[in-house]
Design a protein around this motif. Structure first.
Motif, mmCIF file in Angstrom:
data_model
loop_
_atom_site.group_PDB
_atom_site.id
_atom_site.type_symbol
_atom_site.label_atom_id
_atom_site.label_comp_id
_atom_site.label_asym_id
_atom_site.label_seq_id
_atom_site.Cartn_x
_atom_site.Cartn_y
_atom_site.Cartn_z
ATOM 1 N N UNK A 294 0.871 -1.185 0.000
ATOM 2 C CA UNK A 294 0.000 0.000 0.000
ATOM 3 C C UNK A 294 0.904 1.230 0.000
ATOM 4 N N UNK A 295 0.320 2.401 -0.171
ATOM 5 C CA UNK A 295 1.122 3.637 -0.167
ATOM 6 C C UNK A 295 1.700 3.876 1.240
ATOM 7 N N UNK A 296 0.989 3.420 2.253
ATOM 8 C CA UNK A 296 1.481 3.583 3.625
ATOM 9 C C UNK A 296 2.756 2.753 3.839
ATOM 10 N N UNK A 297 2.761 1.546 3.307
ATOM 11 C CA UNK A 297 3.955 0.701 3.443
ATOM 12 C C UNK A 297 5.127 1.300 2.659
ATOM 13 N N UNK A 298 4.834 1.847 1.481
ATOM 14 C CA UNK A 298 5.919 2.449 0.683
ATOM 15 C C UNK A 298 6.512 3.650 1.433
ATOM 16 N N UNK A 299 5.636 4.429 2.079
ATOM 17 C CA UNK A 299 6.115 5.578 2.870
ATOM 18 C C UNK A 299 7.052 5.100 3.981
ATOM 19 N N UNK A 300 6.696 3.991 4.626
ATOM 20 C CA UNK A 300 7.527 3.455 5.711
ATOM 21 C C UNK A 300 8.889 2.987 5.177
ATOM 22 N N UNK A 301 8.860 2.339 4.007
ATOM 23 C CA UNK A 301 10.122 1.867 3.415
ATOM 24 C C UNK A 301 11.028 3.063 3.111
ATOM 25 N N UNK A 302 10.434 4.105 2.525
ATOM 26 C CA UNK A 302 11.226 5.301 2.173
ATOM 27 C C UNK A 302 11.850 5.902 3.428
ATOM 28 N N UNK A 303 11.085 5.939 4.508
ATOM 29 C CA UNK A 303 11.600 6.517 5.743
ATOM 30 C C UNK A 303 12.760 5.669 6.295
ATOM 31 N N UNK A 304 12.597 4.345 6.242
ATOM 32 C CA UNK A 304 13.640 3.460 6.780
ATOM 33 C C UNK A 304 14.908 3.469 5.926
ATOM 34 N N UNK A 305 14.725 3.722 4.621
ATOM 35 C CA UNK A 305 15.852 3.598 3.698
ATOM 36 C C UNK A 305 16.553 4.943 3.432
ATOM 37 N N UNK A 306 15.924 6.040 3.828
ATOM 38 C CA UNK A 306 16.454 7.376 3.498
ATOM 39 C C UNK A 306 17.906 7.517 3.950
ATOM 40 N N UNK A 307 18.770 7.948 3.020
ATOM 41 C CA UNK A 307 20.178 8.208 3.345
ATOM 42 C C UNK A 307 21.035 6.965 3.440
ATOM 43 N N UNK A 308 20.467 5.777 3.216
ATOM 44 C CA UNK A 308 21.253 4.537 3.296
ATOM 45 C C UNK A 308 21.504 4.004 1.884
ATOM 46 N N UNK A 309 22.238 2.901 1.790
ATOM 47 C CA UNK A 309 22.555 2.316 0.487
ATOM 48 C C UNK A 309 22.368 0.810 0.547
ATOM 49 N N UNK A 310 21.669 0.268 -0.435
ATOM 50 C CA UNK A 310 21.484 -1.186 -0.508
ATOM 51 C C UNK A 310 22.836 -1.838 -0.804
ATOM 52 N N UNK A 311 23.124 -2.948 -0.117
ATOM 53 C CA UNK A 311 24.417 -3.635 -0.281
ATOM 54 C C UNK A 311 24.600 -4.121 -1.725
#
Ligand code: F3S
Length: 398
Positions: A294-311
């Motif tokens: 849902x858009x709510x889950x995508x918002x949460x992912x963006x917040x958790x991932x902000x400023x980080x980098x996927x390995x």
């Protein structure tokens, strides 16, 4: 099964090939399951969209129907085998993409909305309470029956298509009051704090219900995303695609709690995690969005991932509908996730994309996702959204 004059004409082929073929499917099903007649459906949701599952035989079947078949009611599609716009980004081969596009062409000619999502209720295919529908995706069928109170059997791809061409389905199974009576009570006495706990609860209830209809008590609070996760899991692991959750399911108050009863406690939830999780530390694919985010889950992912980098060793996929991705684009979530190296997997998911042999291990929030990924020979880990994002960033499951 009693047919009206119009239905007989359809069966005789007076309304074209696709309608005749559809009537043959619907009457055969009706006879097998003892339906007395056909009933109108408000909408259809068709599974069996990935070329990975259909193969050339399935594609030929669809092309035959698409010669003169046009759907009569709102009809949406389950996920396909790839992101229809950005398939290269997910490592899909050109050959596969060409075949998948032929499948989509056939569905387009039939007049079906190319929605490619297992959460049709989030993108505009929303039935009303008591409405008869013909849906096929198991998590969506369970959500429609149990959260909305609509009425559908778990259709196969061909029978859902047939219902779309005729606008009707045989009246049997979960369309009937007497087949919607709960027959096992499940008392939940467990602390559910993370999204994945609802997948674990679905695992426990699915196993304990053993193809029965659960009447669930003890749930004090539940959010929409938790319900969609629970719906996906409970039906995957064993129950009927209908449950009654006290305080949630419309009409639950009119049902009598069944005498047979079981309990789900914290230790059952822990056991579910133990059974779903394999021994694996290095994670090659993290995929969240089962059912589609849902858009709510995508918002949460963006917040958790902000400023980080996927390995570098890991891919991070966000599976969702194209419509949800468009909302995400507008809100800036897409930019945040993609800057961190995450990828959107619109129109598809980990179960129907051709992933066998590509990844050895998977982390996800979804119990259903683990079930199907194990069939694709992956070792699986299930955890919270935060744990999944951490696994994407570190490449490890802690
Ligand atoms: Fe949907 Fe695929 Fe999961 S169809 S429920 S994301 S396995």
């Amino acid at each position: 099964m009693q047919l009206t004059k119009d239905e007989e004409r359809m069966l005789n082929g007076e309304m074209g090939y696709a309608v005749r073929k559809s009537m043959e499917i619907l009457t055969a099903l009706g006879d097998i399951y003892g339906a007395d007649r056909l009933i109108k459906v408000g909408s259809v949701q068709v599974a069996g969209v990935s070329y990975h599952n259909l193969g050339d035989a399935g594609l030929d079947f669809l092309n035959e129907l698409a010669r003169d078949g046009k759907v009569k009611v709102t009809t949406t599609l389950n996920p396909a085998g790839m992101d229809l716009e950005n398939w290269q980004n997910l490592g899909i081969s050109e050959d596969f993409a060409a075949k998948q596009n032929l499948v989509i062409d056939a569905f387009t000619r039939m007049g079906i909305l190319i929605s490619c999502t297992c959460t049709p209720y989030l993108i505009g295919n929303l039935p009303r309470y008591g409405e008869h529908i013909a849906w096929s995706e198991s998590s969506a069928v369970t959500f429609a029956n149990s959260v909305i109170g609509a009425r559908t059997n778990r259709e196969g791809g061909p029978s859902a298509l047939a219902a779309a061409f005729v606008g009707k389905t045989p009246r049997y199974g979960l369309h009937l009051d007497e087949k919607r009576i709960p027959n096992i009570q499940v008392k939940v006495d467990a602390n559910l704090t993370r999204l994945s706990d609802w997948g674990a609860l679905g695992y426990c209830i699915g196993k304990k219900a053993e193809n029965k209809i659960p009447f669930i008590t003890g749930i004090k609070e539940v959010e929409l995303d938790e319900l969609k996760s629970f719906c996906a899991s409970v039906v995957t692991y064993g129950s009927q695609p209908l449950f009654y959750m006290q305080g949630i399911t419309p009409g639950a108050e009119n049902q009598i709690a069944p005498k047979e009863s079981v309990i789900v406690e914290d230790r059952d939830i822990r056991e579910a995690y133990d059974n779903i999780n394999d021994q694996v530390t290095d994670i090659e694919l993290v995929c969240v969005g089962c059912p589609h985010c849902s858009i709510k889950e995508i918002a949460e992912i963006a917040e958790l991932l902000a400023g980080k980098q996927v390995a570098e060793s890991t891919e991070f996929w966000v599976a969702t509908s194209r419509l949800m991705k468009q909302l995400s684009d507008k809100r800036g979530y897409t930019a945040t996730i993609e800057q961190a190296g995450g990828k959107f997997a619109c129109d598809t998911c980990m179960a129907v994309a051709p992933l066998k042999g590509r990844f050895k291990s998977l982390a996800t929030t979804s119990a259903k996702g683990c079930f199907y990924s194990r069939q694709n020979k992956m070792l699986t880990k299930m955890g919270s959204m935060r744990e999944c994002v951490e696994a994407a960033v570190t490449g490890k499951w802690n």
